[in-house]
Design a protein around this motif. Structure first.
Motif, PDB file in Angstrom:
ATOM      1  N   UNK A  87      33.879  62.955  50.713  1.00 45.46           N
ATOM      2  CA  UNK A  87      34.225  63.476  49.384  1.00 45.46           C
ATOM      3  C   UNK A  87      34.692  62.301  48.541  1.00 45.46           C
ATOM      4  N   UNK A  88      34.153  62.190  47.321  1.00 48.64           N
ATOM      5  CA  UNK A  88      34.536  61.089  46.439  1.00 48.64           C
ATOM      6  C   UNK A  88      34.816  61.600  45.036  1.00 48.64           C
ATOM      7  N   UNK A  89      35.887  61.102  44.423  1.00 51.04           N
ATOM      8  CA  UNK A  89      36.151  61.372  43.016  1.00 51.04           C
ATOM      9  C   UNK A  89      35.404  60.323  42.204  1.00 51.04           C
ATOM     10  N   UNK A  90      34.506  60.771  41.343  1.00 55.53           N
ATOM     11  CA  UNK A  90      33.688  59.865  40.542  1.00 55.53           C
ATOM     12  C   UNK A  90      34.357  59.491  39.226  1.00 55.53           C
ATOM     13  N   UNK A  91      35.018  60.472  38.611  1.00 53.35           N
ATOM     14  CA  UNK A  91      35.649  60.222  37.314  1.00 53.35           C
ATOM     15  C   UNK A  91      36.693  61.287  37.030  1.00 53.35           C
ATOM     16  N   UNK A  92      37.513  60.999  36.032  1.00 54.47           N
ATOM     17  CA  UNK A  92      38.548  61.951  35.623  1.00 54.47           C
ATOM     18  C   UNK A  92      38.793  61.762  34.136  1.00 54.47           C
ATOM     19  N   UNK A  93      38.991  62.860  33.422  1.00 52.36           N
ATOM     20  CA  UNK A  93      39.343  62.786  32.009  1.00 52.36           C
ATOM     21  C   UNK A  93      40.259  63.942  31.647  1.00 52.36           C
ATOM     22  N   UNK A  94      41.031  63.736  30.580  1.00 48.86           N
ATOM     23  CA  UNK A  94      41.909  64.792  30.106  1.00 48.86           C
ATOM     24  C   UNK A  94      41.100  65.802  29.310  1.00 48.86           C
ATOM     25  N   UNK A  95      41.457  67.080  29.455  1.00 44.75           N
ATOM     26  CA  UNK A  95      40.749  68.159  28.767  1.00 44.75           C
ATOM     27  C   UNK A  95      41.764  69.050  28.055  1.00 44.75           C
ATOM     28  N   UNK A  96      41.333  69.847  27.077  1.00 44.95           N
ATOM     29  CA  UNK A  96      42.242  70.817  26.453  1.00 44.95           C
ATOM     30  C   UNK A  96      42.837  71.743  27.504  1.00 44.95           C
ATOM     31  N   UNK A  97      44.005  72.272  27.226  1.00 49.81           N
ATOM     32  CA  UNK A  97      44.695  73.115  28.205  1.00 49.81           C
ATOM     33  C   UNK A  97      43.898  74.360  28.573  1.00 49.81           C
ATOM     34  N   UNK A  98      43.032  74.813  27.677  1.00 52.08           N
ATOM     35  CA  UNK A  98      42.260  76.024  27.971  1.00 52.08           C
ATOM     36  C   UNK A  98      40.916  75.728  28.630  1.00 52.08           C
ATOM     37  N   UNK A  99      40.647  74.450  28.915  1.00 51.78           N
ATOM     38  CA  UNK A  99      39.373  74.124  29.568  1.00 51.78           C
ATOM     39  C   UNK A  99      39.367  74.632  31.005  1.00 51.78           C
ATOM     40  N   UNK A 100      38.292  75.279  31.400  1.00 54.52           N
ATOM     41  CA  UNK A 100      38.123  75.807  32.756  1.00 54.52           C
ATOM     42  C   UNK A 100      36.750  75.380  33.260  1.00 54.52           C
ATOM     43  N   UNK A 101      36.708  74.684  34.373  1.00 57.25           N
ATOM     44  CA  UNK A 101      35.463  74.084  34.857  1.00 57.25           C
ATOM     45  C   UNK A 101      34.375  75.114  35.124  1.00 57.25           C
ATOM     46  N   UNK A 102      34.744  76.293  35.536  1.00 61.49           N
ATOM     47  CA  UNK A 102      33.738  77.308  35.846  1.00 61.49           C
ATOM     48  C   UNK A 102      33.333  78.108  34.614  1.00 61.49           C
ATOM     49  N   UNK A 103      34.311  78.629  33.880  1.00 65.60           N
ATOM     50  CA  UNK A 103      33.996  79.552  32.798  1.00 65.60           C
ATOM     51  C   UNK A 103      33.388  78.861  31.579  1.00 65.60           C
ATOM     52  N   UNK A 104      33.611  77.574  31.416  1.00 61.42           N
ATOM     53  CA  UNK A 104      33.061  76.862  30.262  1.00 61.42           C
ATOM     54  C   UNK A 104      31.770  76.119  30.587  1.00 61.42           C
ATOM     55  N   UNK A 105      31.334  76.218  31.815  1.00 63.26           N
ATOM     56  CA  UNK A 105      30.064  75.598  32.210  1.00 63.26           C
ATOM     57  C   UNK A 105      28.910  76.418  31.637  1.00 63.26           C
ATOM     58  N   UNK A 106      27.969  75.767  30.961  1.00 66.73           N
ATOM     59  CA  UNK A 106      26.847  76.514  30.380  1.00 66.73           C
ATOM     60  C   UNK A 106      25.497  76.135  30.968  1.00 66.73           C
ATOM     61  N   UNK A 107      25.514  75.421  32.077  1.00 68.48           N
ATOM     62  CA  UNK A 107      24.257  75.112  32.735  1.00 68.48           C
ATOM     63  C   UNK A 107      24.452  74.195  33.928  1.00 68.48           C
ATOM     64  N   UNK A 108      23.513  74.271  34.857  1.00 69.87           N
ATOM     65  CA  UNK A 108      23.545  73.416  36.054  1.00 69.87           C
ATOM     66  C   UNK A 108      22.128  72.985  36.398  1.00 69.87           C
ATOM     67  N   UNK A 109      22.053  71.854  37.070  1.00 67.07           N
ATOM     68  CA  UNK A 109      20.781  71.393  37.627  1.00 67.07           C
ATOM     69  C   UNK A 109      20.950  71.210  39.123  1.00 67.07           C
ATOM     70  N   UNK A 110      20.016  71.768  39.881  1.00 65.60           N
ATOM     71  CA  UNK A 110      20.017  71.629  41.331  1.00 65.60           C
ATOM     72  C   UNK A 110      18.776  70.871  41.783  1.00 65.60           C
TER      73      UNK A 110
END
Length: 252
Positions: A87-110
């Motif tokens: 497991x590796x952490x690639x990057x990190x950034x600050x986000x608005x307090x209401x940002x949610x990684x799952x609910x604000x995701x609007x697309x994925x590529x597999x």
């Protein structure tokens, strides 16, 4: 309190998927325990997707609230010093307090990788699915275009899927060969349980002559899982990219 958007990559072979479970080790648990060790805080990390056991990620986004003065650089190097090598952490950034990684995701590529060879390769043991039957990638690339667009994908999800709305939009679906590897790349606004693995399995059945080359529209229209192909194994599947609206995060 700071909301951090953390991007990680992982080899999922040793884990029972992303989501924390009581009876098996998951990526979420390992990441949360590393954050506790680093910051002294017990946090809940929200992931962009619930990857299955054995599935990998080249780009997986997660978000969590941490009450600390730790910097993004401190998150990246601090967590990487505590996480296992798969497991590796690639990057990190600050986000608005209401940002949610799952609910604000609007697309994925597999991506799904098939090692197309009669001879097994030990280096692909947990990272690709081996199929000895010769794959005609050009034929499958053409057939895959029938998945593109907005469709009801009920026929392409596991019978265990609990989603009432099974309509999804596929932006693109391409099949290419790189030597002995055949790579299926699909992007969309969302995916149902086992959807990618069933779509690839359906294309594999088309390649093997078990389904007609033009059968995908009729299978989708049937909404019947039994009409589609097999569910290919998890080790060939990678979450490749995650998409968010521009402006959903702020610069550090």
């Amino acid at each position: 309190m700071t909301n951090f958007k953390i991007t990680i990559a992982y080899n999922g072979a040793a884990y029972h998927g992303w989501q924390r479970q009581n009876n098996a080790l998951a990526i979420q648990q390992v990441l949360e325990e590393a954050i506790l060790e680093l910051t002294g805080q017990t946090v809940t990390v929200n992931g962009c997707s619930r990857t299955d056991a054995g599935v990998h990620a080249r780009e997986f986004c997660a978000s969590c609230l941490i009450d600390s003065t730790i910097t993004c650089r401190g998150i990246v190097f601090g967590l990487n010093s505590k996480l296992p090598d798969d497991i590796s952490v690639l990057s990190c950034e600050k986000a608005p307090l209401d940002f949610h990684a799952r609910y604000m995701c609007n697309g994925k590529e597999y991506e799904y990788i098939v090692h197309n060879s009669e001879i097994k390769n030990p280096f692909y043991k947990d990272t690709a699915y081996r199929s000895w039957y010769p794959i005609d990638e050009k034929k499958l690339d053409k057939a895959a275009q029938d998945f593109v667009g907005t469709h009801d994908f009920k026929a392409m999800c596991s019978t265990d899927c609990t989603k009432e709305n099974t309509v999804r939009t596929i932006f693109s679906f391409n099949v290419r060969r790189e030597g002995e590897l055949v790579i299926f790349t699909v992007a969309g606004d969302g995916f149902l349980y086992n959807m990618v693995r069933i779509m690839v399995g359906t294309l594999i059945f088309i390649n093997e002559g078990k389904l007609a080359e033009d059968s995908i529209p009729a299978i989708l229209a049937s909404k019947d899982r039994t009409k589609a192909g097999k569910t290919v194994p998890p080790q060939g599947l990678y979450l490749n990219k995650v998409y968010y609206d521009k402006g959903s995060e702020q610069d550090e």
